[in-house]
Design a protein around this motif. Structure first.
Motif, PDB file in Angstrom:
ATOM      1  N   LYS A 317       0.834  -1.169   0.323  1.00 51.45           N
ATOM      2  CA  LYS A 317      -0.353  -0.132   0.191  1.00 51.45           C
ATOM      3  C   LYS A 317       0.283   1.303   0.150  1.00 51.45           C
ATOM      4  N   SER A 318       2.267   1.346   0.032  1.00 50.55           N
ATOM      5  CA  SER A 318       3.580   2.293  -0.137  1.00 50.55           C
ATOM      6  C   SER A 318       3.906   2.179  -0.571  1.00 50.55           C
ATOM      7  N   GLY A 319       3.702   2.477  -2.066  1.00 49.87           N
ATOM      8  CA  GLY A 319       4.010   1.337  -3.318  1.00 49.87           C
ATOM      9  C   GLY A 319       5.396   1.046  -3.227  1.00 49.87           C
ATOM     10  N   GLN A 320       5.555   0.370  -2.630  1.00 46.24           N
ATOM     11  CA  GLN A 320       6.946  -0.794  -2.986  1.00 46.24           C
ATOM     12  C   GLN A 320       6.500  -2.023  -3.551  1.00 46.24           C
ATOM     13  N   ILE A 321       7.510  -2.356  -4.027  1.00 47.13           N
ATOM     14  CA  ILE A 321       7.614  -3.343  -5.172  1.00 47.13           C
ATOM     15  C   ILE A 321       9.092  -4.662  -4.632  1.00 47.13           C
ATOM     16  N   GLY A 322       8.304  -5.354  -3.887  1.00 43.99           N
ATOM     17  CA  GLY A 322       9.285  -6.374  -3.685  1.00 43.99           C
ATOM     18  C   GLY A 322       9.581  -8.137  -4.398  1.00 43.99           C
ATOM     19  N   LEU A 323      10.586  -8.080  -4.700  1.00 42.36           N
ATOM     20  CA  LEU A 323      10.995  -9.140  -5.666  1.00 42.36           C
ATOM     21  C   LEU A 323      11.589 -10.679  -4.323  1.00 42.36           C
ATOM     22  N   TRP A 324      10.850 -11.915  -5.210  1.00 43.84           N
ATOM     23  CA  TRP A 324      11.540 -12.787  -3.909  1.00 43.84           C
ATOM     24  C   TRP A 324      11.857 -14.435  -5.243  1.00 43.84           C
ATOM     25  N   ASN A 325      12.770 -14.588  -4.546  1.00 44.20           N
ATOM     26  CA  ASN A 325      13.153 -15.419  -5.349  1.00 44.20           C
ATOM     27  C   ASN A 325      13.151 -16.951  -4.418  1.00 44.20           C
TER      28      ASN A 325
END
Length: 602
Positions: A317-325
């Motif tokens: 909701k804050s505009g953050q994008i997380g990438l997870w392998n």
């Protein structure tokens, strides 16, 4: 006090009855008369008439009118008795007059009874200017007490006149008024304890719980608390970037490598229900497959189509994008980026080039290009975006929905960040848009209480009419999606606590619900609203989160039958509002309100 003399008294002519009548006629408040002298005293010698005039000091330069008290010895009546002593109040001749007032004459005016020595009676209307000093021999007729009292009165009057109290009081009043006119009151400083302190929870302060110590930071205005993301392209630099950026480079290199590998071109088909249920039962959740990827509530997710490595993206909701392998078991397997200022409402890996991750926030549509390591800006608008979907297989154009109800067409190949077409479809709010998997000219839009299908070829600025309307919703609709293979079904999630499935194979003007599933859809304000999505591997089955306990993710058939519930009492203890399913493998990912992802896999 002035004393005057009169003729001799004849005590034989005053009878006791006349004396009593004169005492009764004396007004209340008059000076008390001395007792009648004994006949022997009256016979002893001649007495003179006693007249005493007492007048208060002049106030404000004006003398008040004189008052006289007639004694019991006065009142001689037509020869019945000679006049006795009379007590009259006059201003003492010895007292000085106040400044500015006329001074009385030293001697009575000529022609007055007092000047002639007669028994004059002073009228109340007299101006009192004819009072003078008494004869010296008059004081000899007073007693010692009266002489002492008269002396004290005279001295006191002289003392107060010498003080000039009235002049001093006027002068002080004038000085005080001038001083007050020039005095400026200082504003009292506001006490710190008087200020109302607004309480803010740890969540609003963005403070990590669980005993994490946070250094003291001076309070700043809320508008300056967080840095705003600028417009234009942004580099792919994670928030937790350290001096050694090798870990981030490894993550991006993995994304690039799996994007270059072509997935097996397997035809999308629907397997029998028994085999499908077996595959669902084989998917389990373990502690190693749970990770906090973003800081706040998950609003959208996307899964990479790679079959070799599980690669998941989540937006909060804050505009953050997380990438997870997911295959990397180390702590460094996930990194977070911040390419947006507002909640990431929708995310998709490009079906044509999975090296592109398109993310939509309220203010912009961005494309994360791992080959260039930037988040490029595709479209920007003053109106808030809500969702998007690709209009073509090559993902060059996209259909974008706005929160205010409009839709727009965006061409990624066109320079600039503006849309190609904006159309009003008559909705008050557009939450989701989804393009038909076969007939790309059709798309379904979910609004406040409306779910309609439109033809993008006939869109115009105003006056757009739907091709088909899916009726029956009584409250706001959270999502509406076509089935993945044929598009002959549409599943909706409504706030009236119902999931509805519609038959859209014929696209009639009005379509009634094919099946209805009653369940709790009220997630409240702290959870992302549920979105029922179709399993890409199964045409007639969809997945949706649940509010039931123990916490679970449910799989339904289009007929309304519950096929399977994904749960794990030890590992899954929260509501997973957002779910995503791998397009070719038995992998399900659920995101909760704390930024954690849960991966169910074989």
């Amino acid at each position: 006090m002035a004393l005057s003399q009169a003729g001799p008294l004849e005590p034989e002519e005053v009878s006791p009855r006349s004396r009593q009548r004169m005492q009764e006629s004396t007004p209340r408040g008059s000076a008390e008369l001395p007792p009648s002298p004994e006949p022997a005293e009256r016979r002893a010698g001649a007495e003179r008439q006693l007249r005493v005039l007492l007048t208060p000091l002049a106030v404000g330069g004006r003398r008040p009118p004189q008052k006289r008290l007639l004694g019991a010895y006065g009142g001689g009546a037509e020869g019945r008795a000679p006049a006795g002593k009379r007590l009259c109040l006059e201003p003492p001749a010895a007292l000085p007059s106040p400044p500015g007032s006329p001074s009385p004459p030293a001697t009575p005016p000529a022609g007055t009874p007092a000047a002639n020595g007669s028994d004059g009676v002073w009228d109340a209307d007299s101006d009192g200017s004819d009072g003078g000093d008494a004869a010296p021999d008059e004081c000899s007729q007073l007693s010692a007490y009266e002489r002492k009292r008269l002396k004290n009165i005279t001295e006191n009057a002289k003392f107060f006149a010498a003080l000039k109290l009235h002049e001093s009081a006027a002068r002080l009043h004038q000085m005080a008024s001038k001083t007050q006119s020039h005095v400026t009151k200082r504003a009292k400083p506001k006490k710190a304890e008087d200020e109302t302190v607004r309480r803010r929870s740890m969540r609003l302060q963005r403070v990590e719980p669980a005993g994490v110590t946070v250094p003291d930071v001076p309070a700043q205005p809320e508008a300056e608390e967080y840095l705003r993301v600028p417009e234009g392209p942004l580099p792919m630099i994670p928030e937790d970037q350290m001096e050694n950026s090798k870990l981030t480079e490894d993550l991006l290199a993995t994304w690039m490598r799996i994007s270059e590998m072509k997935a097996n071109e397997t035809e999308k088909r629907t397997c029998d229900m028994e085999r499908y249920q077996d595959s669902l039962n084989s998917m389990v959740l373990s502690e190693n497959n749970i990770k906090k990827v973003v800081k706040y509530r998950v609003c959208s997710m996307a899964i990479h189509p790679s079959e070799s490595i599980i690669f998941v993206a989540a937006g909060d909701k804050s505009g953050q994008i997380g990438l997870w392998n997911v295959n990397c078991q180390a702590e460094e397997g996930a990194h977070a980026f911040t390419p947006h200022n507002y909640p990431v409402n929708c995310m998709h890996f490009s079906p044509f080039n999975p090296a592109h991750l398109l993310s939509l926030s309220d203010d912009s549509l961005r494309c994360g290009d791992v080959t260039r390591a930037i988040f490029d800006e595709v479209c920007r608008s003053e109106k808030s975006f809500s969702s998007f979907d690709f209009l073509e297989d090559n993902a060059s154009t996209a259909l974008v929905g706005y929160w205010d109800g409009d839709v727009a067409v965006v061409d990624r190949r066109t320079p600039g960040t503006s849309s190609e077409l904006s159309a009003d479809i008559g909705f008050r709010r557009t939450r989701t848009v989804h393009v038909h998997p076969v007939n790309k000219q059709y798309f379904v839009a979910a609004g406040s209480v409306d779910v309609c299908i439109y033809d993008v070829r006939y869109l115009k600025s105003n006056g757009n009419k739907p091709v088909s309307s899916l009726n029956g919703h009584t409250k706001s609709v959270a999502s509406a999606y076509f089935s993945p293979v044929t598009g002959s079904r549409v599943v909706t999630v409504c706030a009236d606590d119902k999931l509805r499935v519609y038959d859209t194979s014929s696209l009639a003007p009005t379509v009634a619900a094919l099946s209805t599933i009653r369940r709790n859809c009220n997630t409240g304000r702290w959870l992302t609203r549920f979105r029922a999505i179709w399993d890409p591997k199964q045409e007639d089955c969809f997945v949706v989160g649940s509010m039931a306990r123990p916490r679970q993710i449910e799989v339904f058939q289009d007929t309304g039958k519950l096929l399977h519930s994904f749960c794990n009492i030890d590992c899954l203890g929260s509501v997973c509002s957002i779910t995503v399913v791998h397009p070719s493998k038995n992998i399900l990912v659920g995101g909760n309100a704390s930024g954690r992802l849960h991966v169910f896999k074989e």
